[in-house]
Enzyme design. Structure first.
Site, PDB file in Angstrom:
ATOM      1  N   LYS A  44     -52.120  42.647  59.261  1.00 40.07           N
ATOM      2  CA  LYS A  44     -52.408  41.822  60.340  1.00 40.07           C
ATOM      3  C   LYS A  44     -51.269  41.069  60.914  1.00 40.07           C
ATOM      4  O   LYS A  44     -51.555  40.580  61.946  1.00 40.07           O
ATOM      5  CB  LYS A  44     -53.302  40.452  59.407  1.00 40.07           C
ATOM      6  CG  LYS A  44     -54.537  40.921  58.998  1.00 40.07           C
ATOM      7  CD  LYS A  44     -55.161  39.796  58.371  1.00 40.07           C
ATOM      8  CE  LYS A  44     -56.713  40.221  57.348  1.00 40.07           C
ATOM      9  NZ  LYS A  44     -57.089  39.003  56.935  1.00 40.07           N
ATOM     10  N   GLY A  45     -50.294  41.067  60.195  1.00 40.73           N
ATOM     11  CA  GLY A  45     -49.230  39.837  60.381  1.00 40.73           C
ATOM     12  C   GLY A  45     -48.592  40.233  61.804  1.00 40.73           C
ATOM     13  O   GLY A  45     -47.980  39.477  62.512  1.00 40.73           O
ATOM     14  N   GLU A 100     -44.062  45.894  64.149  1.00 40.76           N
ATOM     15  CA  GLU A 100     -44.207  44.970  63.131  1.00 40.76           C
ATOM     16  C   GLU A 100     -43.626  43.611  63.138  1.00 40.76           C
ATOM     17  O   GLU A 100     -42.569  43.673  63.969  1.00 40.76           O
ATOM     18  CB  GLU A 100     -43.257  45.875  61.829  1.00 40.76           C
ATOM     19  CG  GLU A 100     -43.182  45.318  60.548  1.00 40.76           C
ATOM     20  CD  GLU A 100     -44.504  45.173  59.897  1.00 40.76           C
ATOM     21  OE1 GLU A 100     -45.130  44.300  60.110  1.00 40.76           O
ATOM     22  OE2 GLU A 100     -44.745  45.892  58.545  1.00 40.76           O
ATOM     23  N   ASP A 104     -39.086  43.827  55.039  1.00 42.43           N
ATOM     24  CA  ASP A 104     -38.624  43.632  53.924  1.00 42.43           C
ATOM     25  C   ASP A 104     -37.811  44.508  52.941  1.00 42.43           C
ATOM     26  O   ASP A 104     -36.778  45.106  53.254  1.00 42.43           O
ATOM     27  CB  ASP A 104     -39.657  42.642  52.958  1.00 42.43           C
ATOM     28  CG  ASP A 104     -38.971  41.658  51.893  1.00 42.43           C
ATOM     29  OD1 ASP A 104     -38.848  42.588  51.042  1.00 42.43           O
ATOM     30  OD2 ASP A 104     -39.154  40.750  51.750  1.00 42.43           O
ATOM     31  N   LYS A 132     -35.302  41.318  57.442  1.00 43.37           N
ATOM     32  CA  LYS A 132     -34.563  40.941  56.225  1.00 43.37           C
ATOM     33  C   LYS A 132     -33.931  41.952  55.633  1.00 43.37           C
ATOM     34  O   LYS A 132     -34.071  42.717  54.627  1.00 43.37           O
ATOM     35  CB  LYS A 132     -35.511  40.412  55.081  1.00 43.37           C
ATOM     36  CG  LYS A 132     -36.319  39.251  55.370  1.00 43.37           C
ATOM     37  CD  LYS A 132     -37.051  39.021  54.097  1.00 43.37           C
ATOM     38  CE  LYS A 132     -38.581  37.992  54.426  1.00 43.37           C
ATOM     39  NZ  LYS A 132     -39.216  37.952  53.261  1.00 43.37           N
ATOM     40  N   PHE A 153     -38.689  33.457  52.377  1.00 38.31           N
ATOM     41  CA  PHE A 153     -40.163  33.721  52.616  1.00 38.31           C
ATOM     42  C   PHE A 153     -40.917  33.042  53.792  1.00 38.31           C
ATOM     43  O   PHE A 153     -40.590  31.754  54.025  1.00 38.31           O
ATOM     44  CB  PHE A 153     -41.119  33.584  51.262  1.00 38.31           C
ATOM     45  CG  PHE A 153     -42.488  34.067  51.643  1.00 38.31           C
ATOM     46  CD1 PHE A 153     -42.708  35.626  51.230  1.00 38.31           C
ATOM     47  CD2 PHE A 153     -43.585  33.272  52.135  1.00 38.31           C
ATOM     48  CE1 PHE A 153     -43.903  36.136  51.450  1.00 38.31           C
ATOM     49  CE2 PHE A 153     -44.670  33.897  52.365  1.00 38.31           C
ATOM     50  CZ  PHE A 153     -44.729  35.262  52.117  1.00 38.31           C
ATOM     51  N   ASP A 160     -48.177  35.330  56.983  1.00 37.80           N
ATOM     52  CA  ASP A 160     -48.921  34.551  56.184  1.00 37.80           C
ATOM     53  C   ASP A 160     -48.470  34.063  55.067  1.00 37.80           C
ATOM     54  O   ASP A 160     -47.681  35.016  54.375  1.00 37.80           O
ATOM     55  CB  ASP A 160     -50.338  35.107  55.899  1.00 37.80           C
ATOM     56  CG  ASP A 160     -50.217  36.348  54.994  1.00 37.80           C
ATOM     57  OD1 ASP A 160     -49.420  37.176  55.361  1.00 37.80           O
ATOM     58  OD2 ASP A 160     -51.147  36.344  54.093  1.00 37.80           O
ATOM     59  N   ARG A 166     -50.964  31.688  59.349  1.00 38.23           N
ATOM     60  CA  ARG A 166     -50.799  32.651  60.516  1.00 38.23           C
ATOM     61  C   ARG A 166     -50.760  32.116  61.790  1.00 38.23           C
ATOM     62  O   ARG A 166     -50.095  32.508  62.744  1.00 38.23           O
ATOM     63  CB  ARG A 166     -51.811  33.829  60.548  1.00 38.23           C
ATOM     64  CG  ARG A 166     -51.680  34.867  59.168  1.00 38.23           C
ATOM     65  CD  ARG A 166     -52.554  35.942  59.630  1.00 38.23           C
ATOM     66  NE  ARG A 166     -53.016  36.966  58.176  1.00 38.23           N
ATOM     67  CZ  ARG A 166     -52.319  37.586  57.668  1.00 38.23           C
ATOM     68  NH1 ARG A 166     -51.028  37.757  58.286  1.00 38.23           N
ATOM     69  NH2 ARG A 166     -52.657  38.167  56.816  1.00 38.23           N
TER      70      ARG A 166
HETATM   71  P1  IMP Z   1     -41.944  45.610  53.090  1.00 35.10           P
HETATM   72  O1  IMP Z   1     -42.693  46.889  52.649  1.00 35.10           O
HETATM   73  O2  IMP Z   1     -41.261  45.075  51.792  1.00 35.10           O
HETATM   74  O3  IMP Z   1     -40.848  45.989  53.956  1.00 35.10           O
HETATM   75  O4  IMP Z   1     -42.985  44.294  53.378  1.00 35.10           O
HETATM   76  C1  IMP Z   1     -43.398  44.342  54.694  1.00 35.10           C
HETATM   77  C2  IMP Z   1     -44.542  43.565  54.875  1.00 35.10           C
HETATM   78  O5  IMP Z   1     -44.560  42.343  53.832  1.00 35.10           O
HETATM   79  C3  IMP Z   1     -44.447  42.835  56.283  1.00 35.10           C
HETATM   80  O6  IMP Z   1     -45.303  43.671  56.982  1.00 35.10           O
HETATM   81  C4  IMP Z   1     -45.452  41.693  55.883  1.00 35.10           C
HETATM   82  O7  IMP Z   1     -46.642  41.533  56.124  1.00 35.10           O
HETATM   83  C5  IMP Z   1     -45.046  41.153  54.384  1.00 35.10           C
HETATM   84  N1  IMP Z   1     -43.873  40.318  54.331  1.00 35.10           N
HETATM   85  C6  IMP Z   1     -42.491  40.386  54.170  1.00 35.10           C
HETATM   86  N2  IMP Z   1     -41.880  39.288  54.188  1.00 35.10           N
HETATM   87  C7  IMP Z   1     -42.605  38.255  54.483  1.00 35.10           C
HETATM   88  C8  IMP Z   1     -42.499  37.006  54.493  1.00 35.10           C
HETATM   89  O8  IMP Z   1     -41.400  36.375  54.434  1.00 35.10           O
HETATM   90  N3  IMP Z   1     -43.447  36.235  54.866  1.00 35.10           N
HETATM   91  C9  IMP Z   1     -44.733  36.966  55.068  1.00 35.10           C
HETATM   92  N4  IMP Z   1     -45.071  38.111  54.921  1.00 35.10           N
HETATM   93  C10 IMP Z   1     -44.028  38.942  54.487  1.00 35.10           C
HETATM   94 MG    MG Z   2     -46.930  43.120  58.271  1.00 36.24          MG
END
Ligand code: IMP
Ligand code: MG
Length: 178
Positions: A44-45, A100, A104, A132, A153, A160, A166
């Site tokens: 959703k983000g 996206e 992270d 990040k 975070f 969210d 959001r």
């Molecule tokens: P990754 O797979 O660890 O890169 O995570 C990516 C997903 O985690 C993103 O699409 C976000 O939905 C969620 N996410 C990562 N960091 C944050 C944050 O700081 N706040 C909220 N959602 C996050």
């Molecule tokens: Mg996301």
């Protein structure tokens, strides 16, 4: 984690977000001039960023949505990615841009990138509002980044905390109470 807006500290205001969105859009308008592009918005983000980004694009775009799960209700990535909603369009021979809001560990996008590549698109690139970079555990080719950020975070502008916040127009980081 209790949602308490007193512990939110502003990280990027709407003007700074707008500058980052426009910066990415300018690059895309230049790099994809004359091409048809399919935006794959990661729900959703990313929907808030995607909505703002696409309105800055002058190129020919379709938009598709995918929903993946990896975080669940946790603050940290669980490492397992599953598809909750797939795209509906055939992307073979199309130029695909994954949209996206934040990267992270990179696990979510590594999974999605490989999956979309398997459908033989003409190209696939990743666009993210926030990166990040220091948190990356999986190598993922990110070509368009609105802003590199520290390990915080963040909430707001689509991001969210347990499905809340959001709707905030600015982006905040969580200040943990001591
Ligand atoms: P990754 O797979 O660890 O890169 O995570 C990516 C997903 O985690 C993103 O699409 C976000 O939905 C969620 N996410 C990562 N960091 C944050 C944050 O700081 N706040 C909220 N959602 C996050
Ligand atoms: Mg996301």
């Amino acid at each position: 984690m209790v949602l308490d807006q007193k512990n939110f500290t502003k990280y990027l205001n709407r003007h700074e977000i707008d500058v980052a969105v426009k910066g990415v859009a300018e690059k895309l308008n230049r790099d994809y001039e004359g091409k048809k592009v399919v935006l794959v918005c990661v729900l959703k983000g990313a929907y808030v960023f995607c909505a703002d980004l696409m309105r800055q694009l002058t190129i020919d775009v379709d938009v598709e949505f995918v929903r993946l799960s990896s975080y669940g209700r946790a603050l940290r990535s669980s490492g397992t990615v599953t598809i909750l909603k797939d795209i509906n369009a055939d992307i073979r021979d199309k130029h695909v841009l994954i949209v996206e809001e934040i990267i992270d560990s990179g696990r979510t996008l590594r999974f999605l990138f490989d999956r979309l590549k398997a459908s033989n698109p003409a190209s696939v690139e990743i666009v993210t509002l926030l990166d990040k970079k220091a948190k990356r555990v999986t190598d993922v080719p990110v070509k368009y980044v609105g802003r590199e950020i520290e390990d915080q975070f963040l909430v707001g502008y689509g991001l969210d905390l347990e499905e809340k916040s959001r709707n905030l127009a600015d982006i905040y980081y969580l200040k943990y109470p001591n």
